[in-house]
Design a protein around this motif. Structure first.
Motif, short mmCIF file in Angstrom:
data_model
loop_
_atom_site.label_atom_id
_atom_site.label_comp_id
_atom_site.label_asym_id
_atom_site.label_seq_id
_atom_site.Cartn_x
_atom_site.Cartn_y
_atom_site.Cartn_z
N TRP A 184 0.83 -1.21 0.00
CA TRP A 184 0.00 0.00 0.00
C TRP A 184 0.87 1.25 0.00
O TRP A 184 0.57 2.24 -0.67
CB TRP A 184 -0.94 0.03 1.21
N ILE A 185 1.94 1.24 0.77
CA ILE A 185 2.81 2.40 0.84
C ILE A 185 3.52 2.61 -0.50
O ILE A 185 3.68 3.74 -0.96
CB ILE A 185 3.81 2.28 2.00
N GLU A 219 1.07 4.37 -2.74
CA GLU A 219 0.92 5.78 -2.37
C GLU A 219 2.12 6.60 -2.85
O GLU A 219 1.95 7.70 -3.39
CB GLU A 219 0.79 5.91 -0.85
N ARG A 220 3.32 6.07 -2.67
CA ARG A 220 4.52 6.78 -3.11
C ARG A 220 4.60 6.85 -4.63
O ARG A 220 5.05 7.85 -5.19
CB ARG A 220 5.77 6.13 -2.52
N ILE A 238 2.02 6.96 -6.74
CA ILE A 238 1.05 7.97 -7.17
C ILE A 238 1.61 9.37 -6.93
O ILE A 238 1.47 10.26 -7.78
CB ILE A 238 -0.31 7.77 -6.47
N THR A 239 2.28 9.56 -5.81
CA THR A 239 2.91 10.85 -5.53
C THR A 239 4.01 11.14 -6.55
O THR A 239 4.15 12.27 -7.02
CB THR A 239 3.48 10.88 -4.09
#
Length: 179
Positions: free
Chosen positions: A57-58, A61-62, A64-65
């Protein structure tokens, strides 16, 4: 049973269990074995033992950033990051640079394949990431709603695949919307 108490207990305590408890206490001899168990409170559930840089999940998120950073000018990219870790900042900006480089290569060659290949490398990297066990809350919500339980790894891979596929076809429009 001890793990259930570990979540519910308010502080770390020692609890004696065994034949010397309840009604047996009156008849137990002093030589009866007494077991001790340590209960510890975890108000937000069990701590995740998987290091952050290995969690699926992390990673998503990273990623997408990093995509958002890649769509911005390099000088603007750093300003949207909210982290106090230079290691995480460098990781995200490096990924953004890779994506930006793939876009430039596509423009120079007049093709639309470099971005797709670069996005695929991120998707393949996701395969090496780990997912912790599904939370009890999620299991209870799924059960009460009548939904089938879906593994987090499946959900993240599906989101990542849909996102990368969309980006291959709509990068320019999405980048314009970010500016």
């Amino acid at each position: 049973l001890a793990s259930a108490f570990a979540v519910a207990s308010k502080m770390t305590t020692s609890v004696k269990t065994g034949p010397a408890t309840s009604a047996a206490a009156a008849t137990a001899s002093p030589a009866s074995p007494v077991k001790t168990c340590l209960l510890q409170r975890y108000p937000y559930g069990w701590a995740n033992q998987i290091p952050a840089n290995e969690r699926g999940w992390i990673f998503l998120e990273r990623f997408i950033t990093a995509v958002k950073c890649a769509m911005l000018d390099e000088t603007q990219a750093r300003s949207i990051l909210l982290t106090d870790s230079t290691e995480i900042e460098d990781e995200i900006l490096s990924a953004a640079s890779r994506l930006r480089g793939a876009i430039l290569e596509d423009v120079e060659k007049g093709v639309h394949t470099c971005l797709g290949k670069e996005l695929d490398t991120f998707y393949k990297e996701l395969e090496s990431k780990r997912f912790s066990a599904t939370s009890t809350d999620k299991l209870m919500i799924d059960a009460s709603s009548g939904c089938a339980v879906v593994e987090d790894s499946y959900v993240v891979r599906r989101i990542m695949k849909e996102f990368t596929t969309h980006l291959q076809e709509h990068w320019e429009a999405e980048a314009a919307a970010q500016r």
